[in-house]
Design a protein around this motif. Structure first.
Motif, PDB file in Angstrom:
ATOM      1  N   UNK A 116       0.762  -1.112   0.003  1.00  0.00           N
ATOM      2  CA  UNK A 116      -0.107  -0.196   0.186  1.00  0.00           C
ATOM      3  C   UNK A 116       0.673   1.165  -0.183  1.00  0.00           C
ATOM      4  N   UNK A 117       0.129   2.139   0.757  1.00  0.00           N
ATOM      5  CA  UNK A 117       1.150   3.547   0.854  1.00  0.00           C
ATOM      6  C   UNK A 117       2.417   3.351   2.088  1.00  0.00           C
ATOM      7  N   UNK A 118       3.285   3.752   1.879  1.00  0.00           N
ATOM      8  CA  UNK A 118       4.147   3.538   3.056  1.00  0.00           C
ATOM      9  C   UNK A 118       5.279   5.134   2.728  1.00  0.00           C
ATOM     10  N   UNK A 119       5.723   5.306   4.096  1.00  0.00           N
ATOM     11  CA  UNK A 119       6.637   6.429   4.059  1.00  0.00           C
ATOM     12  C   UNK A 119       7.982   6.245   3.793  1.00  0.00           C
ATOM     13  N   UNK A 120       8.666   6.889   3.077  1.00  0.00           N
ATOM     14  CA  UNK A 120      10.221   6.325   2.836  1.00  0.00           C
ATOM     15  C   UNK A 120      10.812   7.283   1.671  1.00  0.00           C
ATOM     16  N   UNK A 121      11.789   6.871   1.232  1.00  0.00           N
ATOM     17  CA  UNK A 121      12.701   7.614   0.033  1.00  0.00           C
ATOM     18  C   UNK A 121      12.847   6.414  -1.136  1.00  0.00           C
ATOM     19  N   UNK A 122      12.698   6.860  -2.556  1.00  0.00           N
ATOM     20  CA  UNK A 122      13.042   6.248  -3.715  1.00  0.00           C
ATOM     21  C   UNK A 122      13.735   6.791  -4.605  1.00  0.00           C
TER      22      UNK A 122
END
Length: 75
Positions: free
Chosen positions: A52-58
């Motif tokens: 689903x939706x996650x917090x982070x960096x890509x």
């Protein structure tokens, strides 16, 4: 309820870094709208295996005209 909040930093044409909360990009059924699905309904197991939706960096980018690639770190 706020679902997505992210910033894109474009490094050059077709490549960049995204950070915040957004769809992680895993699972075709989650990232494709209902209108473009190959089947009428989403699979029952999508909810169990999808992030689903996650917090982070890509980091994301293009591979010429062939496709796209991405790699990320999420909590």
């Amino acid at each position: 309820t706020l679902q997505d909040a992210f910033f894109n930093w474009n490094l050059c044409e077709g490549e960049g870094i995204r950070f915040g909360q957004f769809k992680t990009g895993h699972g075709r059924q989650w990232n494709v709208s209902y209108a473009n699905q190959q089947f009428i309904d989403r699979s029952v197991v999508t909810d169990y295996f999808n992030l689903n939706r996650q917090g982070g960096i890509a980091y994301f980018g293009n591979i010429g005209d062939f496709g796209r690639h991405s790699i990320g770190l999420f909590n």
